[in-house]
Design a protein around this motif. Structure first.
Motif, PDB file in Angstrom:
ATOM      1  N   ASN A  69      43.496   1.759  45.161  1.00  6.74           N
ATOM      2  CA  ASN A  69      43.397   2.242  46.079  1.00  6.74           C
ATOM      3  C   ASN A  69      42.113   2.707  46.762  1.00  6.74           C
ATOM      4  N   ASP A  70      42.000   3.186  47.745  1.00  5.95           N
ATOM      5  CA  ASP A  70      40.813   3.376  48.784  1.00  5.95           C
ATOM      6  C   ASP A  70      39.822   4.813  47.943  1.00  5.95           C
ATOM      7  N   ILE A  71      40.619   5.711  47.488  1.00  8.48           N
ATOM      8  CA  ILE A  71      40.343   6.534  46.939  1.00  8.48           C
ATOM      9  C   ILE A  71      39.529   7.323  46.158  1.00  8.48           C
ATOM     10  N   ILE A  72      40.014   6.562  44.615  1.00  6.81           N
ATOM     11  CA  ILE A  72      39.840   7.393  43.138  1.00  6.81           C
ATOM     12  C   ILE A  72      39.882   6.242  42.472  1.00  6.81           C
ATOM     13  N   GLN A  73      39.647   5.687  41.412  1.00  9.60           N
ATOM     14  CA  GLN A  73      39.240   4.773  40.443  1.00  9.60           C
ATOM     15  C   GLN A  73      39.856   5.216  39.359  1.00  9.60           C
ATOM     16  N   ASN A  74      40.060   4.227  37.953  1.00  6.30           N
ATOM     17  CA  ASN A  74      39.846   4.640  36.650  1.00  6.30           C
ATOM     18  C   ASN A  74      38.125   5.305  36.107  1.00  6.30           C
ATOM     19  N   GLY A  75      38.494   5.720  35.242  1.00  6.94           N
ATOM     20  CA  GLY A  75      36.827   6.346  34.912  1.00  6.94           C
ATOM     21  C   GLY A  75      36.455   7.594  35.000  1.00  6.94           C
ATOM     22  N   ILE A  76      35.166   7.732  34.003  1.00 10.17           N
ATOM     23  CA  ILE A  76      35.312   9.690  33.616  1.00 10.17           C
ATOM     24  C   ILE A  76      33.949  10.080  35.178  1.00 10.17           C
ATOM     25  N   GLN A  77      35.090  11.108  35.320  1.00 12.39           N
ATOM     26  CA  GLN A  77      34.595  12.003  36.417  1.00 12.39           C
ATOM     27  C   GLN A  77      34.002  13.334  35.959  1.00 12.39           C
ATOM     28  N   GLU A  78      33.810  14.291  37.169  1.00 12.26           N
ATOM     29  CA  GLU A  78      33.292  15.319  36.585  1.00 12.26           C
ATOM     30  C   GLU A  78      34.938  16.276  37.241  1.00 12.26           C
ATOM     31  N   GLY A  79      35.020  17.162  36.609  1.00 13.11           N
ATOM     32  CA  GLY A  79      36.106  18.098  36.781  1.00 13.11           C
ATOM     33  C   GLY A  79      35.790  19.872  37.161  1.00 13.11           C
ATOM     34  N   TRP A  80      36.774  20.051  37.662  1.00 14.58           N
ATOM     35  CA  TRP A  80      36.823  21.457  37.852  1.00 14.58           C
ATOM     36  C   TRP A  80      38.424  22.244  37.976  1.00 14.58           C
ATOM     37  N   CYS A  81      38.119  23.476  37.831  1.00  9.67           N
ATOM     38  CA  CYS A  81      39.408  24.135  37.403  1.00  9.67           C
ATOM     39  C   CYS A  81      39.573  25.011  38.568  1.00  9.67           C
ATOM     40  N   ILE A  82      40.999  24.851  39.104  1.00 10.79           N
ATOM     41  CA  ILE A  82      41.592  25.286  40.399  1.00 10.79           C
ATOM     42  C   ILE A  82      41.726  27.228  40.249  1.00 10.79           C
ATOM     43  N   ASP A  83      43.116  26.953  38.768  1.00 12.07           N
ATOM     44  CA  ASP A  83      43.800  28.276  38.360  1.00 12.07           C
ATOM     45  C   ASP A  83      42.976  28.767  37.076  1.00 12.07           C
ATOM     46  N   TRP A  84      42.304  29.614  37.099  1.00  6.51           N
ATOM     47  CA  TRP A  84      41.611  30.041  35.706  1.00  6.51           C
ATOM     48  C   TRP A  84      42.181  30.992  35.155  1.00  6.51           C
ATOM     49  N   GLU A  85      43.928  31.266  35.326  1.00  8.39           N
ATOM     50  CA  GLU A  85      44.134  31.983  34.575  1.00  8.39           C
ATOM     51  C   GLU A  85      45.173  31.172  33.856  1.00  8.39           C
ATOM     52  N   THR A  86      45.939  30.163  33.988  1.00  9.78           N
ATOM     53  CA  THR A  86      46.521  28.740  33.335  1.00  9.78           C
ATOM     54  C   THR A  86      45.627  28.139  32.121  1.00  9.78           C
ATOM     55  N   PRO A  87      46.602  27.834  30.925  1.00 10.56           N
ATOM     56  CA  PRO A  87      45.447  27.324  30.157  1.00 10.56           C
ATOM     57  C   PRO A  87      45.430  25.989  30.132  1.00 10.56           C
ATOM     58  N   ILE A  88      44.527  25.564  29.748  1.00 12.96           N
ATOM     59  CA  ILE A  88      44.140  23.360  29.447  1.00 12.96           C
ATOM     60  C   ILE A  88      44.186  23.373  27.966  1.00 12.96           C
ATOM     61  N   ASP A  89      44.553  22.055  27.896  1.00 11.45           N
ATOM     62  CA  ASP A  89      43.551  21.970  26.285  1.00 11.45           C
ATOM     63  C   ASP A  89      42.282  21.142  26.905  1.00 11.45           C
ATOM     64  N   SER A  90      40.813  21.733  26.731  1.00 11.22           N
ATOM     65  CA  SER A  90      39.778  20.882  27.057  1.00 11.22           C
ATOM     66  C   SER A  90      39.198  20.361  25.250  1.00 11.22           C
ATOM     67  N   ASP A  91      40.101  20.066  24.610  1.00  9.54           N
ATOM     68  CA  ASP A  91      39.218  19.136  23.508  1.00  9.54           C
ATOM     69  C   ASP A  91      39.843  18.266  23.340  1.00  9.54           C
ATOM     70  N   GLY A  92      40.227  17.369  24.495  1.00  9.97           N
ATOM     71  CA  GLY A  92      40.530  16.367  24.199  1.00  9.97           C
ATOM     72  C   GLY A  92      42.210  16.101  24.501  1.00  9.97           C
ATOM     73  N   GLY A  93      42.219  16.992  25.715  1.00  5.63           N
ATOM     74  CA  GLY A  93      43.745  17.274  25.332  1.00  5.63           C
ATOM     75  C   GLY A  93      44.428  16.064  26.604  1.00  5.63           C
ATOM     76  N   VAL A  94      45.403  15.068  26.123  1.00  4.79           N
ATOM     77  CA  VAL A  94      45.937  14.484  27.189  1.00  4.79           C
ATOM     78  C   VAL A  94      46.969  14.786  27.749  1.00  4.79           C
ATOM     79  N   TYR A  95      47.182  14.615  29.428  1.00  6.90           N
ATOM     80  CA  TYR A  95      47.957  14.234  30.400  1.00  6.90           C
ATOM     81  C   TYR A  95      49.221  12.885  31.557  1.00  6.90           C
ATOM     82  N   GLU A  96      49.734  13.573  30.988  1.00  7.17           N
ATOM     83  CA  GLU A  96      50.059  11.957  31.216  1.00  7.17           C
ATOM     84  C   GLU A  96      51.426  11.817  32.760  1.00  7.17           C
ATOM     85  N   GLY A  97      51.405  11.371  33.659  1.00 10.10           N
ATOM     86  CA  GLY A  97      52.498  11.141  34.331  1.00 10.10           C
ATOM     87  C   GLY A  97      51.742  12.125  35.735  1.00 10.10           C
TER      88      GLY A  97
END
Length: 219
Positions: A74-102
Motif C-alpha cells: 500500500n502507499d501508507i505503511i510498510q512492513n518493518g520496525i517502526q517507533e510506537g506510542w500508546c493510546i490507552d494508558w490504563e490497558t495492559p500490553i506485553d511490551s517484552d516481545g509480545g506478538v499480536y496477529e490480525g
C-alpha cells in the motif's frame, strides 16, 4: 502521500473496558450505538492493512518499538520496525516481545480529532534535538494528555498511579514543566499547521479489546 481507497469507520471507546475498537460504516452515517459506547473519532482503514502482525518491545527513543509484518502493499505503511506510542494508558500490553496477529491498521491523516497529536509528531524531533532533557517520556505523557478517552490528567494523578515507566524509586522520572510547555505549544500551534502530503501522521493498530491500542508514525 498518494490517494488511497478506504472505508470510513468510527473508532469507538468502550467506557467499561477502557479500550478502543473500530466500527465499519460504509454509508458515512453514524451507526446506532448502545449507551456504553461513545463514537470519538473518524479514522480510515488502510487497504492492505486489515490483518497485520505486530511485535511490541520497549524502546529508549519512543515508548515502543513495533515490528510490523503481514502488511500487503500500500502507499501508507510498510512492513518493518517502526517507533510506537500508546493510546490507552490504563490497558495492559506485553511490551517484552509480545506478538499480536490480525491487527487492523487505520490512518489518521487529515482526521480533525487527531490533528493535535499529529502536529506533535511533526515537531517531536525538533523538540528533542533542541532540548536534550526532553525524552520519550515527556512525549508519551503529552500524547496521553491530548487524548480525551481515557482521560489522563497528569496534575491530578498521584505518583504511585502513574504507569511504571514514568516512575523510578518512587519518584517521577520526567519533567512536569516540560510536559506543560509542550502541551502549550501543541495547543497554540496545531490549528495553523499545514497538514498536507509529506507531513507525519499516526497509523493506529487495532489490537484485541483487552490489549492496549498502539500507533506508529508514517510520512
Amino acid at each position: 502521500m498518494k490517494p488511497f481507497n478506504y472505508l470510513t469507520i468510527y473508532l469507538v471507546t468502550c467506557v467499561l473496558l477502557f479500550s478502543v475498537s473500530c466500527k465499519d460504516n460504509a454509508t458515512g452515517e453514524k451507526p446506532d450505538l448502545p449507551d456504553s459506547l461513545d463514537p470519538v473519532e473518524e479514522v480510515k482503514a488502510i487497504q492492505g492493512g486489515d490483518s497485520a502482525t505486530i511485535q511490541v518491545n520497549k524502546d529508549s527513543q519512543a515508548f515502543y518499538q513495533i515490528d510490523f509484518s503481514d502488511i500487503e502493499a500500500n502507499d501508507i505503511i510498510q512492513n518493518g520496525i517502526q517507533e510506537g506510542w500508546c493510546i490507552d494508558w490504563e490497558t495492559p500490553i506485553d511490551s517484552d516481545g509480545g506478538v499480536y496477529e490480525g491487527v487492523k491498521l487505520y490512518s489518521t491523516f487529515q482526521v480533525e480529532e487527531w490533528k493535535p497529536i499529529n502536529y506533535l509528531l511533526n515537531i517531536k524531533q525538533d523538540l528533542m534535538e533542541n532540548d536534550p532533557t526532553v525524552t520519550y517520556r515527556e512525549i508519551q505523557l503529552v500524547i496521553w494528555s491530548l487524548r480525551t478517552n481515557p482521560v489522563f490528567d497528569l496534575e491530578e494523578l498521584a505518583v504511585e498511579d502513574l504507569p511504571g515507566r514514568m516512575v523510578n524509586d518512587g519518584k517521577p522520572n520526567f519533567s512536569y514543566d516540560k510536559v506543560e510547555e509542550i502541551l502549550d505549544r501543541v495547543k497554540t500551534g496545531y490549528e495553523d499547521f499545514d497538514f498536507s502530503a509529506g507531513t507525519k501522521f499516526a497509523v493506529i493498530g487495532e489490537t484485541p479489546a483487552d490489549v492496549q491500542t498502539v500507533f506508529t508514525v508514517v510520512q
